[in-house]
Motif scaffolding. Structure first.
Motif, PDB file in Angstrom:
ATOM      1  N   PHE A 137      33.602  61.237  84.298  1.00  0.00           N
ATOM      2  CA  PHE A 137      34.976  61.466  83.482  1.00  0.00           C
ATOM      3  C   PHE A 137      36.322  61.294  84.165  1.00  0.00           C
ATOM      4  O   PHE A 137      35.877  60.739  85.293  1.00  0.00           O
ATOM      5  N   ASN A 138      37.002  61.695  83.185  1.00  0.00           N
ATOM      6  CA  ASN A 138      38.567  60.951  83.511  1.00  0.00           C
ATOM      7  C   ASN A 138      39.617  62.324  83.269  1.00  0.00           C
ATOM      8  O   ASN A 138      38.932  62.981  81.786  1.00  0.00           O
ATOM      9  N   CYS A 139      40.277  63.029  83.585  1.00  0.00           N
ATOM     10  CA  CYS A 139      41.103  63.717  82.984  1.00  0.00           C
ATOM     11  C   CYS A 139      42.605  63.666  83.423  1.00  0.00           C
ATOM     12  O   CYS A 139      42.260  63.056  85.156  1.00  0.00           O
ATOM     13  N   ASP A 140      43.415  65.229  83.637  1.00  0.00           N
ATOM     14  CA  ASP A 140      44.721  64.896  83.871  1.00  0.00           C
ATOM     15  C   ASP A 140      44.670  65.143  85.180  1.00  0.00           C
ATOM     16  O   ASP A 140      43.674  66.197  86.195  1.00  0.00           O
ATOM     17  N   GLY A 141      45.147  65.065  86.415  1.00  0.00           N
ATOM     18  CA  GLY A 141      44.553  65.533  87.928  1.00  0.00           C
ATOM     19  C   GLY A 141      45.411  66.486  88.093  1.00  0.00           C
ATOM     20  O   GLY A 141      45.077  67.731  88.823  1.00  0.00           O
ATOM     21  N   LEU A 142      46.175  67.065  87.222  1.00  0.00           N
ATOM     22  CA  LEU A 142      47.510  68.339  87.714  1.00  0.00           C
ATOM     23  C   LEU A 142      46.311  69.165  86.976  1.00  0.00           C
ATOM     24  O   LEU A 142      45.876  70.441  87.562  1.00  0.00           O
ATOM     25  N   THR A 143      45.801  69.277  85.551  1.00  0.00           N
ATOM     26  CA  THR A 143      45.151  70.322  85.480  1.00  0.00           C
ATOM     27  C   THR A 143      43.319  70.263  86.093  1.00  0.00           C
ATOM     28  O   THR A 143      42.990  71.511  85.965  1.00  0.00           O
TER      29      THR A 143
ATOM     30  N   ALA B  98      42.052  73.695  88.542  1.00  0.00           N
ATOM     31  CA  ALA B  98      41.322  74.618  87.714  1.00  0.00           C
ATOM     32  C   ALA B  98      39.862  74.203  89.122  1.00  0.00           C
ATOM     33  O   ALA B  98      39.362  75.536  89.799  1.00  0.00           O
ATOM     34  N   VAL B  99      40.491  73.502  90.541  1.00  0.00           N
ATOM     35  CA  VAL B  99      39.127  73.228  91.179  1.00  0.00           C
ATOM     36  C   VAL B  99      40.055  74.227  92.551  1.00  0.00           C
ATOM     37  O   VAL B  99      39.265  75.307  92.949  1.00  0.00           O
ATOM     38  N   MET B 100      40.910  74.603  92.834  1.00  0.00           N
ATOM     39  CA  MET B 100      42.115  75.624  93.248  1.00  0.00           C
ATOM     40  C   MET B 100      41.395  76.627  93.033  1.00  0.00           C
ATOM     41  O   MET B 100      41.068  77.731  94.115  1.00  0.00           O
ATOM     42  N   LYS B 101      41.388  76.854  92.052  1.00  0.00           N
ATOM     43  CA  LYS B 101      40.782  78.271  91.368  1.00  0.00           C
ATOM     44  C   LYS B 101      39.564  78.242  91.739  1.00  0.00           C
ATOM     45  O   LYS B 101      38.854  79.682  91.938  1.00  0.00           O
TER      46      LYS B 101
ATOM     47  N   THR C 289      29.566  67.394  80.895  1.00  0.00           N
ATOM     48  CA  THR C 289      28.888  67.716  79.308  1.00  0.00           C
ATOM     49  C   THR C 289      29.449  66.948  78.141  1.00  0.00           C
ATOM     50  O   THR C 289      31.013  67.919  78.420  1.00  0.00           O
ATOM     51  N   GLY C 290      28.957  66.661  76.950  1.00  0.00           N
ATOM     52  CA  GLY C 290      30.466  66.865  75.694  1.00  0.00           C
ATOM     53  C   GLY C 290      31.323  66.290  76.362  1.00  0.00           C
ATOM     54  O   GLY C 290      32.012  65.331  76.822  1.00  0.00           O
ATOM     55  N   ASP C 291      32.472  66.753  75.971  1.00  0.00           N
ATOM     56  CA  ASP C 291      34.287  66.501  76.059  1.00  0.00           C
ATOM     57  C   ASP C 291      34.708  67.591  77.258  1.00  0.00           C
ATOM     58  O   ASP C 291      36.103  67.919  77.118  1.00  0.00           O
ATOM     59  N   GLY C 292      33.674  68.232  77.755  1.00  0.00           N
ATOM     60  CA  GLY C 292      34.704  68.788  79.016  1.00  0.00           C
ATOM     61  C   GLY C 292      33.608  68.605  80.255  1.00  0.00           C
ATOM     62  O   GLY C 292      32.205  68.061  80.121  1.00  0.00           O
ATOM     63  N   ILE C 293      34.130  69.195  81.208  1.00  0.00           N
ATOM     64  CA  ILE C 293      33.723  69.462  82.071  1.00  0.00           C
ATOM     65  C   ILE C 293      33.926  71.532  83.098  1.00  0.00           C
ATOM     66  O   ILE C 293      34.611  71.934  82.148  1.00  0.00           O
TER      67      ILE C 293
ATOM     68  N   ILE D 295      32.424  81.932  90.816  1.00  0.00           N
ATOM     69  CA  ILE D 295      33.771  81.642  89.671  1.00  0.00           C
ATOM     70  C   ILE D 295      33.477  80.360  89.156  1.00  0.00           C
ATOM     71  O   ILE D 295      33.513  79.651  89.613  1.00  0.00           O
ATOM     72  N   GLU D 296      33.635  80.258  87.682  1.00  0.00           N
ATOM     73  CA  GLU D 296      33.583  79.071  86.923  1.00  0.00           C
ATOM     74  C   GLU D 296      34.529  79.093  86.237  1.00  0.00           C
ATOM     75  O   GLU D 296      35.900  80.045  85.333  1.00  0.00           O
ATOM     76  N   LYS D 297      34.998  77.538  86.184  1.00  0.00           N
ATOM     77  CA  LYS D 297      36.137  77.511  85.133  1.00  0.00           C
ATOM     78  C   LYS D 297      35.933  75.831  84.511  1.00  0.00           C
ATOM     79  O   LYS D 297      35.033  74.893  85.257  1.00  0.00           O
ATOM     80  N   LYS D 298      36.230  76.302  82.892  1.00  0.00           N
ATOM     81  CA  LYS D 298      36.020  74.866  82.423  1.00  0.00           C
ATOM     82  C   LYS D 298      37.209  74.319  81.823  1.00  0.00           C
ATOM     83  O   LYS D 298      38.239  74.882  81.577  1.00  0.00           O
ATOM     84  N   ILE D 299      37.580  72.995  81.486  1.00  0.00           N
ATOM     85  CA  ILE D 299      38.549  72.402  81.310  1.00  0.00           C
ATOM     86  C   ILE D 299      37.721  71.295  80.754  1.00  0.00           C
ATOM     87  O   ILE D 299      36.988  70.626  80.171  1.00  0.00           O
TER      88      ILE D 299
END
Length: 366
Positions: free
Chosen positions: A3-9, A13-16, A38-42, A53-57
């Motif tokens: 996957f690819n995503c914005d580094g700040l986002t 999420a990883v820090m949280k 999965t789909g359009d997110g992780i 703790i789970e975070k979806k972005i």
């Protein structure tokens, strides 16, 4: 998985999520973050067995899949890419992290080794304003025990009736606070780890009137907000009964300005910083309270005007415990109630009595 995503986002999420990674464990997978695309997110998920703790972005997923990465290392590394577009994928070398024209690799563990986490807790629930929840947490959790000698005291007792009542104690002091709720399904009491309550409070970023729903089922509590889910195991055991600890009658009452007492106690605490007992002494006499401290570095003695009712007395206590309680109160004037130099005393706001702090005094050998 790729996957690819914005580094700040991703970094935020990883820090949280990494706050739930185990620190000292014989099972390496418990130190990991599970990434599922999965789909359009992780989704990012971590657990130490007590807190999960789970975070979806959102992300551009080109290949679905899942993998576990070392939580601390991955968090630190991604944190340095907050200004980049980041690609993450799996390969023969483990997890591949691509950014600009560069690629780095990190060892990984198969997702199948990650423990199953129940993210569908929902049998019982209660609802209250986010600001009310954050307030009652900040007013109590600092009194929870820090060591493992009595694990149940590392949590807050949450009692659900017409209101939410929360009690915390560590053997030397007690905090109690009460707040309104909007809805509940059944009356319930549970002991929630202070660490989980703090993480839930940090997660809530809603407006003043926005509400939060907390779910409980089979010894677990779950909260969801803005794509983040927190699940915590609740403690089992007998919590000390508040009514058996807090006195109902007193021989001395003192009403005084909270900020004035905080300022004097802070100055008195400076000279005893590092002392074993960290003691400050209050000398209560007609219409005044003298705050003093003595150490090898010198002494402090100040007087604060007060309204006093009852027996004159002298009492010593841990300066940190006194200051913690004073800072948790929020009215201009507070009331301190005593039963002599060796009995527990309490502090409350003068008007609104929805919170209470009890402190055990210390016998001053000097």
């Amino acid at each position: 998985m790729r996957f690819n995503c914005d580094g700040l986002t991703l970094a935020e999420a990883v820090m949280k999520v990494s706050k739930a990674c185990a620190v000292r464990t014989t099972a390496p997978v418990m130190e990991c973050i599970k990434i599922t695309a999965t789909g359009d997110g992780i989704s990012l998920l971590a657990t130490d067995g007590e807190l999960s703790i789970e975070k979806k972005i959102n992300a551009e997923v080109s290949e679905e899949g899942a993998v576990c990465v070392p939580g601390k290392l991955f968090s630190d590394f991604i944190g340095k890419l907050s200004g980049e577009e980041v690609g993450v994928g799996t390969g023969e070398k483990g997890v591949e992290i691509s950014y600009r024209d560069s690629k780095s690799y990190m060892q990984a563990i198969a997702a199948e080794e990650f423990p199953d986490i129940n993210l569908n807790v929902g049998e019982n629930s209660f609802v209250l304003k986010q600001t009310a929840f954050k307030g009652i947490v900040s007013e109590t959790v600092f009194c929870c025990a820090q060591d493992d000698s009595r694990p149940v005291l590392k949590g807050c007792l949450m009692e659900l009736g017409d209101t939410l009542k929360m009690t915390a104690l560590d053997g030397y002091r007690l905090a109690f606070s009460e707040t309104a709720i909007s809805y509940k399904s059944g009356e319930k009491s549970m002991i929630c780890p202070a660490r989980a309550l703090n993480e839930i409070s940090k997660m809530l970023q809603g407006e003043e009137e926005e509400e939060v729903t907390l779910y409980e089922e089979n010894g677990q509590m779950l909260v969801k907000s803005e794509g983040t889910t927190i699940v915590t195991r609740l403690y089992r055991g007998d919590f000390i009964k508040r009514e058996n600890v807090v006195p109902t009658r007193f021989s001395t009452y003192v009403t005084l300005n909270r900020n004035e007492l905080i300022a004097s106690a802070e100055r008195a605490a400076i000279l005893i910083r590092g002392d074993k007992n960290n003691l400050v002494t209050l000398d209560i006499a007609s219409e005044k309270v003298k705050i003093s401290s003595v150490s090898d570095y010198g002494n402090v003695a100040e007087t604060v005007e007060a309204e006093t009712d009852g027996v004159d007395m002298t009492i010593s206590m841990n300066a940190k415990y006194l200051l913690d309680a004073l800072r948790a109160l929020n009215e201009e004037n507070i009331v301190m109630s005593f039963n002599g130099a060796i009995s527990p005393f309490i502090l409350q706001n003068q008007e609104k009595k929805d919170s209470l702090y009890l402190i055990l005094p210390v016998k001053n050998a000097s």
